[in-house]
Write an enzyme that holds these catalytic residues in place. Structure first.
Site, PDB file in Angstrom:
ATOM      1  N   GLU A  82       0.831  -1.204   0.000  1.00  0.00           N
ATOM      2  CA  GLU A  82       0.000   0.000   0.000  1.00  0.00           C
ATOM      3  C   GLU A  82       0.868   1.257   0.000  1.00  0.00           C
ATOM      4  O   GLU A  82       1.804   1.382   0.775  1.00  0.00           O
ATOM      5  CB  GLU A  82      -0.912   0.016   1.237  1.00  0.00           C
ATOM      6  CG  GLU A  82      -1.891  -1.136   1.288  1.00  0.00           C
ATOM      7  CD  GLU A  82      -2.940  -1.092   0.175  1.00  0.00           C
ATOM      8  OE1 GLU A  82      -3.064  -0.030  -0.479  1.00  0.00           O
ATOM      9  OE2 GLU A  82      -3.621  -2.116  -0.037  1.00  0.00           O
ATOM     10  N   CYS A 149      -7.506  -2.097   8.129  1.00  0.00           N
ATOM     11  CA  CYS A 149      -6.131  -2.139   7.628  1.00  0.00           C
ATOM     12  C   CYS A 149      -5.609  -0.726   7.391  1.00  0.00           C
ATOM     13  O   CYS A 149      -4.499  -0.381   7.803  1.00  0.00           O
ATOM     14  CB  CYS A 149      -6.054  -2.978   6.353  1.00  0.00           C
ATOM     15  SG  CYS A 149      -6.375  -4.727   6.672  1.00  0.00           S
ATOM     16  N   HIS A 174      -1.336  -5.740   1.559  1.00  0.00           N
ATOM     17  CA  HIS A 174      -2.545  -6.558   1.460  1.00  0.00           C
ATOM     18  C   HIS A 174      -2.243  -7.811   0.634  1.00  0.00           C
ATOM     19  O   HIS A 174      -1.489  -7.747  -0.339  1.00  0.00           O
ATOM     20  CB  HIS A 174      -3.666  -5.776   0.762  1.00  0.00           C
ATOM     21  CG  HIS A 174      -4.601  -5.093   1.710  1.00  0.00           C
ATOM     22  ND1 HIS A 174      -4.829  -3.737   1.684  1.00  0.00           N
ATOM     23  CD2 HIS A 174      -5.400  -5.592   2.705  1.00  0.00           C
ATOM     24  CE1 HIS A 174      -5.719  -3.423   2.626  1.00  0.00           C
ATOM     25  NE2 HIS A 174      -6.071  -4.528   3.262  1.00  0.00           N
TER      26      HIS A 174
END
Ligand code: PCA
Length: 204
Positions: A82, A149, A174
């Site tokens: 991310e 998250c 992820h």
């Protein structure tokens, strides 16, 4: 050129429709040491507030040099580091979906008056390249969502943004569900990401 002595790698407990969470299973299977660094693992609670408190308590306790947070992104077909955590708590778009404490906030900030977004400090490009070289599907992601998250990523980066040096490299990855990537491959992906980050720290 600093050397990593401790690496913190977290997954999450099961949540929503998922009876298991491959990230909790995978991090529990990591070896005690990776390229010389001690590996500390944990499964974080899928609850607003408590997710980040648990991560920050582990950071306080273990003073890691590298922090790799991982979570399940069912529906994705690649391992996705991310780029950014954003200052938003929002579960409102998904009917009947809530955290494990039954809360489904809409359009709230994580940190009042916090910056809108905070960038991961993991070497995401190098991680994607290393994953692809290892035969694991991977691509950068521009959004970690607005659920647990994202909150964990944002809250950890926010605390680290005012922490005294040396500040650990920290970010979020992820992973797809096990119908796309078997647990052994998820484990291998996390390991590759940790090795790549430790190597980046050593050449910094
Ligand atoms: N995935 C969820 C929360 C826990 C997890 O593994 C998310 O993407 O926010």
């Amino acid at each position: 050129m600093p050397t990593a002595s401790t690496v913190l790698v977290t997954g999450f407990e099961p949540f929503g429709p998922h009876a298991t969470n491959p990230t909790a299973e995978a991090v529990a299977l990591l070896p005690e040491r990776i390229t010389g660094a001690r590996v500390v693992t944990a499964a974080l609670p899928v609850e607003y507030g408590r997710c980040a408190e648990a991560a920050l308590a582990l950071i306080d306790e273990h003073s890691p040099d590298v922090i790799v947070l991982t979570g399940l992104a069912a529906g994705r077909t690649a391992v996705t580091p991310e780029r950014i955590g954003i200052n938003v708590r929002d579960t409102g778009g998904v009917e009947g979906f809530a955290d494990n404490a039954g809360r489904a906030p809409v359009d709230l900030p994580i940190v009042a008056d916090g910056p809108d977004g905070l960038f991961s400090t993991l070497p995401n490009r190098a991680i994607v390249a290393a994953l692809l070289a290892a035969g694991i599907p991977a691509e950068m992601s521009a959004t970690a969502g607005t659920f647990i998250c994202n909150e964990t990523l944002y809250a950890v980066l926010h605390v680290l943004s005012s922490a005294p040096p040396p500040v650990p490299l920290a970010g979020f990855i992820h992973v797809p569900d096990t119908d796309v990537l078997p647990i052994g491959e998820i484990l291998r992906a996390i390991r590759v990401a940790v090795e790549t980050t430790v190597a980046a720290l050593e050449t910094a």
